[in-house]
Write an enzyme that holds these catalytic residues in place. Structure first.
Site, PDB file in Angstrom:
ATOM      1  N   GLU A 110       1.795  -0.192 -11.748  1.00 13.93           N
ATOM      2  CA  GLU A 110       1.092  -1.276 -12.431  1.00 13.93           C
ATOM      3  C   GLU A 110       2.079  -2.358 -12.895  1.00 13.93           C
ATOM      4  OE1 GLU A 110      -0.805   0.828 -15.565  1.00 13.93           O
ATOM      5  OE2 GLU A 110      -2.404   1.667 -14.292  1.00 13.93           O
ATOM      6  N   SER A 197      19.133   3.512   0.480  1.00 11.86           N
ATOM      7  CA  SER A 197      17.935   3.181   1.247  1.00 11.86           C
ATOM      8  C   SER A 197      18.046   3.587   2.711  1.00 11.86           C
ATOM      9  CB  SER A 197      17.656   1.677   1.162  1.00 11.86           C
ATOM     10  OG  SER A 197      17.123   1.335  -0.087  1.00 11.86           O
ATOM     11  N   HIS A 333       3.084   4.454   0.746  1.00 17.99           N
ATOM     12  CA  HIS A 333       4.515   4.684   0.933  1.00 17.99           C
ATOM     13  C   HIS A 333       5.314   4.041  -0.196  1.00 17.99           C
ATOM     14  CE1 HIS A 333       8.428   5.102   2.835  1.00 17.99           C
ATOM     15  NE2 HIS A 333       8.617   3.817   2.678  1.00 17.99           N
ATOM     16  N   SER A 334       4.934   2.845  -0.577  1.00 15.75           N
ATOM     17  CA  SER A 334       5.582   2.124  -1.666  1.00 15.75           C
ATOM     18  C   SER A 334       4.627   1.020  -2.114  1.00 15.75           C
ATOM     19  CB  SER A 334       6.914   1.509  -1.203  1.00 15.75           C
ATOM     20  OG  SER A 334       6.670   0.426  -0.309  1.00 15.75           O
TER      21      SER A 334
END
Length: 447
Positions: A110, A197, A333-334
């Site tokens: 959020e 990453s 996923h993201s």
């Protein structure tokens, strides 16, 4: 059936019993002991010879079983076995840590939509894998992971302040604001190396660390030997780093545990489009690595499997172990992904309730009289308040020193770095309204 010897004469019964070792997979198998001229191939020294052309057909082999302790109703699946060897206090800690990760994910997603974070990745449906496995590891074990291991950090001592400092990139972030959100670091505190990453690179790192630990523990006679652990997803198992790491670990007998979170998707690519074999577990067998497939929605199965994997990894000088933790990625996923572009709500919904690690452990606690809906509601509300409080506090902190952009590359600034630092300082002095230098610790003077 018995075969004739190379010269054509039939062996006597006594001779057969004395000299022939039978590798009886097929009746037509010819053993090395029977034909003295048979080659012993160095590439497969234990392979028996056969006169039957038997191709191994993957679809004809039974699927690898998935280890489970607790069923969907929160009870032991096998009545004949003993209950999990854990205390009520341990289980309550695990449950609260899983709740914390889940609620943190919701609030931070959020916050990203509100522009307070640049990016976020949640781990809904996989909390049991993270917390349960981390609980079974030793305090000095070396861990490398991907970007969905929030529960590992939480179980190993990361606090809400630690999480929020990294997510908003303030001066308390060990990474000094130089990495994406959810790419935590805290080796000295948790034993977990910084998240990167780049997909799969942490897997060979763990193999290398395990080999170093093996050599160091052997040299010092360490009575508390350590293992290395690599966490990764099913998508990362398609990278070359995965294959190189497992093969090297097997050949060198490295004390490393490979933990694969097989959650069904590599971003938008389902496992049906990633591989044709029997999951990731079958690959471990191919590399000569002891392997177990585990129900990742069952925290007790995860804990027991990881604990036993650690024991085996340290046994007889060390060896690698592969654990394939089966789960389902409930979330996107993201925050950069909309998973309902490639799957339906009807597919996801059962995993939110029936096959959910948090819901399952809650039923276990309720069955033992340790938990109730009122306790759950109160705990969730308190966790949410604590997270919001830490988020606001983290946002009030200064950003890392401006000089940290150039730090930790070399012992001293290179000529190029110094020129870049001076140029950045010139631009910030010329356009102060564009850079808000005072938001950073020490302001422009610190540059």
């Amino acid at each position: 059936m018995w075969l004739r010897a190379a010269g054509g004469a039939t062996k006597s019964s006594a001779s057969r019993r004395a000299s022939v070792r039978v590798f009886a997979r097929w009746n037509s198998t010819v053993t090395l002991g029977e034909i003295s001229t048979s080659p012993r191939f160095p590439g497969a020294t234990g392979s028996p010879l056969s006169t039957k052309m038997d191709f191994l057909v993957p679809k004809s082999l039974p699927p690898i079983a998935t280890y489970r302790v607790m069923n969907a109703e929160g009870r032991v699946q096998d009545d004949a076995r003993a209950p999990p060897d854990v205390t009520d206090e341990q289980v309550l800690e695990w449950y609260k840590n899983m709740l914390t990760v889940n609620i943190l994910d919701t609030i931070m997603s959020e916050a990203q939509r509100q522009g307070r974070l640049s990016f976020y990745m949640v781990s809904a449906g996989e909390e049991g894998i993270m917390v349960g496995s981390a609980a079974a590891l030793g305090p000095d074990d070396v861990i490398t992971c991907q970007y969905r291991e929030t529960g590992v950090f939480k179980q190993r001592g990361y606090t809400l302040k630690d999480f929020l400092s990294q997510l908003v990139h303030n001066k308390n972030d060990p990474g000094k604001g130089r990495n994406m959100p959810c790419h935590y670091s805290g080796r000295l505190k948790t034993g977990v190396h910084a998240v990167a990453s780049t997909l799969g690179t942490q897997i060979p790192h763990a193999t290398g660390a395990a080999y170093a630990l093996k050599l160091a523990d052997r040299e010092t006679g360490n009575k508390s030997p350590r293992v290395a652990v690599a966490y990764f997803g099913d998508g990362a198992a398609s990278e070359g780093d995965f294959h190189g790491a497992l093969n090297l670990a097997a050949v060198r007998d490295c004390p490393v545990i490979f933990i694969c979170r097989n959650n069904g998707f590599a971003i938008s690519t389902p496992t049906t489009e990633q591989y044709r074999g029997d999951g990731i577990a079958s690959r471990g067998i191919g590399y000569g690595i002891e392997t177990l497939r585990v129900d990742g929605t069952d925290i007790f199965a995860v804990y027991e499997a990881t604990k036993e994997a650690r024991r085996r990894a340290l046994e007889n000088g060390g060896r690698p172990i592969l654990l394939e933790m089966m789960s389902y990625r409930i979330s996107h996923h993201s925050t950069s992904d909309d998973s309902f572009a490639y799957r339906t709500h009807d597919e996801v919904n059962p995993w939110k309730t029936r096959d959910n690690p948090i819901a399952r452990l809650k039923k276990w606690l309720e069955n033992k009289g340790l938990w109730s809906d009122d306790m759950d509601k109160e705990t969730r509300n308190q966790i949410r308040k604590d997270i919001l409080t830490e988020l606001k506090a983290a946002e009030r902190e200064k950003k890392p020193r401006l000089s940290s952009v150039f730090d930790d590359v070399y012992a001293e600034y290179s000529e190029e770095q110094e020129a870049q630092r001076q140029e950045l300082k010139r631009l910030m002095e010329k356009y102060p309204e564009e850079y808000d230098a005072e938001d950073y610790e020490g302001g422009l003077k610190a540059l």
